[in-house]
Motif scaffolding. Sequence first.
Motif, PDB file in Angstrom:
ATOM      1  N   ARG A  17      20.578  -9.949 -43.778  1.00 47.17           N
ATOM      2  CA  ARG A  17      19.322  -9.258 -44.088  1.00 47.17           C
ATOM      3  C   ARG A  17      19.603  -7.783 -44.352  1.00 47.17           C
ATOM      4  NH1 ARG A  17      15.812  -8.692 -40.185  1.00 47.17           N
ATOM      5  NH2 ARG A  17      17.155  -9.283 -38.434  1.00 47.17           N
ATOM      6  N   ARG A  18      18.937  -7.223 -45.358  1.00 49.63           N
ATOM      7  CA  ARG A  18      19.149  -5.823 -45.730  1.00 49.63           C
ATOM      8  C   ARG A  18      18.653  -4.862 -44.650  1.00 49.63           C
ATOM      9  NH1 ARG A  18      16.561  -3.896 -50.375  1.00 49.63           N
ATOM     10  NH2 ARG A  18      18.322  -2.517 -50.831  1.00 49.63           N
ATOM     11  N   SER A  19      17.662  -5.287 -43.886  1.00 49.77           N
ATOM     12  CA  SER A  19      17.069  -4.399 -42.885  1.00 49.77           C
ATOM     13  C   SER A  19      17.943  -4.228 -41.648  1.00 49.77           C
ATOM     14  CB  SER A  19      15.693  -4.920 -42.466  1.00 49.77           C
ATOM     15  OG  SER A  19      15.798  -6.192 -41.837  1.00 49.77           O
ATOM     16  N   GLU A  20      19.042  -4.987 -41.569  1.00 43.64           N
ATOM     17  CA  GLU A  20      19.896  -4.918 -40.379  1.00 43.64           C
ATOM     18  C   GLU A  20      20.677  -3.613 -40.295  1.00 43.64           C
ATOM     19  OE1 GLU A  20      21.485  -9.061 -38.904  1.00 43.64           O
ATOM     20  OE2 GLU A  20      21.768  -8.920 -41.063  1.00 43.64           O
ATOM     21  N   SER A  21      21.037  -3.043 -41.430  1.00 46.24           N
ATOM     22  CA  SER A  21      21.811  -1.803 -41.418  1.00 46.24           C
ATOM     23  C   SER A  21      21.760  -1.136 -42.787  1.00 46.24           C
ATOM     24  CB  SER A  21      23.270  -2.082 -41.032  1.00 46.24           C
ATOM     25  OG  SER A  21      23.917  -2.823 -42.060  1.00 46.24           O
ATOM     26  N   MET A  22      22.048   0.162 -42.817  1.00 50.44           N
ATOM     27  CA  MET A  22      22.100   0.902 -44.072  1.00 50.44           C
ATOM     28  C   MET A  22      23.218   0.366 -44.961  1.00 50.44           C
ATOM     29  SD  MET A  22      19.709   3.164 -44.251  1.00 50.44           S
ATOM     30  CE  MET A  22      20.341   4.239 -45.540  1.00 50.44           C
TER      31      MET A  22
END
Length: 305
Positions: free
Chosen positions: A146-151
């Motif tokens: 998931r993209r929201s897990e880390s920059m």
Amino acid sequence: MSEHIQLDLFDDLPQQGKPKKKRQKKIKPEDEPLEKKIERALWLLRTAAADSDQPIEVSYSGGKDSDVILELARMAGIKYRAIYKNTTIDPPGTIKHCMENGVEVMRRKSFAQVIQAKGFPNFTRRFCCAELKEYKVLDRSVQGIRRSESMKREKRYKEPTVCRLYGSKKQHVEVFLPILHWTDADVAEFIRQRGIKCHPLYYDKDGNFCPKCRLGCMGCPQKSDRGLADFKANPRLVKFWLRNGEIWWNTHKLYKTKKKFKSHYEVFVRNIFFDRYDDFHNAIDNMFGKIDCKQFLMDYFNIDL
């Protein structure tokens, strides 16, 4: 100048009495409602499965995102094999959780073998993942990234399909990311809606689900504390690392490493407690004398070595 050309020049100007239409803002994938995200995920999985009669690998880690993609694969009705790549330093209860969900447990080598061959992994040398988890099983794979897990993941992953190489072009895998744009709230709500039972470590003592919890290998150097909390909670893990690290130290020449460190105990202390080698060196060899790293570890973790 002709009348036709003059009219063209003023076409973009607002006409009196005719309000200018407002452009609708495009909704970002992350901002779509969960129902829409589920639809997109199921469509992606079914489209991927339609290209071949062979099963798709569901890359299962035992974490909440893995539970979500496994449930989505079931909902999509596709042919799949859910596979967990056993690292042998899994969080307690992981193998049992895999078995309860019908997941295959596969092991290529043990973490002990990795340390004996390559030494201790650290924040800059994360070779353990490549040895234990990152290898091809099937031609196509579903992963819970998931993209929201880390920059880092937000910058790296833009599309829900990627081609991944495991060592060579022959070892390429087509990877599908059905929950790429899901948020923590989406994951928690989907788990609630579907009645999914996650890994026991996601629940507090009162049985409340904690979506912010992250699972990982015991003592993982990629954790914010470089695995120190795991070592403090499980002192036997320290002895396990050091026992196998001693084999690595005694069976390899390690010219550069042995110029900087006097023992594998020093390597372990530097990796866990210090950001830079200079800081480590100044700490153990100062005006008050040289610190014995073996004795330090015995005192700190209350263990015998």
